[in-house]
Design a protein around this motif. Structure first.
Motif: not given
Length: 252
Positions: A21-32, A102-107, A64-67
Motif C-alpha cells: 500500500e506504499d507509493v513513492a516519488f523520487a525526482g530532481n526537486r521533489l521526493i515523497a 521539495l527543493l527550491a534553489g537552496r531552500r 516559488a515558496e516550497p512550503v
C-alpha cells in the motif's frame, strides 16, 4: 547557488503483507512517500492519490515558496480523497500518511502527516526532521514512555493523523540545504524495525545510493519486515552537476 537532488525510490512488500500500500516519488526537486492505512479499505488508492497530487510540485517554479507548494499539493490530495470516499462507500475510511520534501534553489521544505519519516544526514550526523503522529509518540512527549519502550509498544502503529478527507494542517519544516546533505524518506516498515543508529551507519557507510537502499531494505528483512518497506534516498548536489537523478519506483 542552486541545488538539485540525485534520488531513487525503492518499495518492497516486506515478508508478511500480501499487498503493498506504499507509493513513492523520487525526482530532481521533489521526493515523497505515502503509506496507505493498513487494514483500511483502499489504502493503496489513498497513497496513490497523495503521490499523484504531489508530483506536479516537481515542476513548480523554482522561485516559488516550497512550503506553500507542498501544502497546496497535500490539500489537493486530501480533497480528492474526500471526493472518492463520498462517491464510493466501499472506500470510506481509507487514508494515507504523506511525507514530502521539495527543493527550491537552496531552500528545502518538508511537509508531513502520519508516521512515515523524513531524515537528514549532514556531516555524518542524522536528524529526524519529522515527528510521528502516533499514540506512542504522544506518550513519549508526555514522559510516559521512553523512545525505546515506544518501539516495542503493541500500539506503536496507531496513527493519530492521516490524509483522510477531513480538516488537516500538515507539519512543516523549512531549512537551507547544503551540498553533501543526504535525505531519507521512509515508511514505518523501515523505521519501526531498524533503529536510527543502524539507519545512520548505513547512510554513512554506503555512499552509493543503490547499494545504500538495498542495505536498508535488507536490514528491514533481517528484522522480519512485517510491513511494506518503502524509502526514497536523495543526495543534494550543485545544479551544475552533470549527473541526473533517477526518478521512479523500483518494483518489488
Amino acid at each position: 547557488m542552486t541545488y538539485v537532488l540525485r534520488s531513487l525510490a525503492v518499495s518492497d512488500p516486506g515478508l508478511v503483507r500480501p499487498n503493498n500500500e506504499d507509493v513513492a516519488f523520487a525526482g530532481n526537486r521533489l521526493i515523497a512517500v505515502a503509506d496507505g492505512m493498513g487494514g483500511a479499505p483502499a489504502g493503496e488508492v489513498a497513497s496513490e492519490i497523495a503521490i499523484s497530487s504531489l508530483a506536479p510540485a516537481e515542476r513548480s517554479a523554482p522561485g516559488a515558496e516550497p512550503v506553500t507548494a507542498l501544502l497546496d499539493a497535500i490539500g489537493a490530495a486530501n480533497t480528492r480523497i474526500r471526493a472518492v470516499t463520498d462517491a464510493d462507500q466501499a472506500t470510506e475510511g481509507m487514508g494515507t500518511t504523506v511525507t514530502a520534501m521539495l527543493l527550491a534553489g537552496r531552500r528545502l521544505a518538508v511537509a508531513h502527516v502520519g508516521d512515515s519519516r523524513g531524515y537528514l544526514l549532514r556531516s555524518g550526523s542524522l536528524s529526524q526532521l519529522t515527528r510521528d503522529d502516533t499514540f506512542v509518540q504522544a506518550l513519549v512527549d508526555q514522559g510516559g514512555l521512553t523512545p525505546e519502550e515506544a518501539r516495542r509498544h503493541p500500539q506503536r502503529s496507531l496513527v493519530t493523523r492521516v490524509l483522510q478527507g477531513g480538516p488537516l494542517a500538515p507539519a512543516t519544516v523549512a531549512l537551507i540545504a547544503q551540498p553533501g546533505d543526504r535525505l531519507l524518506l521512509c515508511s514505518d516498515g523501515l523505521s519501526d524495525v531498524v533503529d536510527d543508529d543502524s539507519i545512520a551507519a548505513t547512510l554513512v557507510g554506503f555512499p552509493d545510493r543503490e547499494e545504500c537502499a538495498r542495505q536498508l531494505v535488507k536490514l528491514a528483512h533481517q528484522a522480519g519486515a512485517p510491513d511494506n518497506v518503502t524509502l526514497v534516498l536523495a543526495d543534494v548536489v550543485p545544479a551544475v552537476d552533470p549527473e541526473t537523478s533517477t526518478a521512479g519506483i523500483e518494483p518489488a
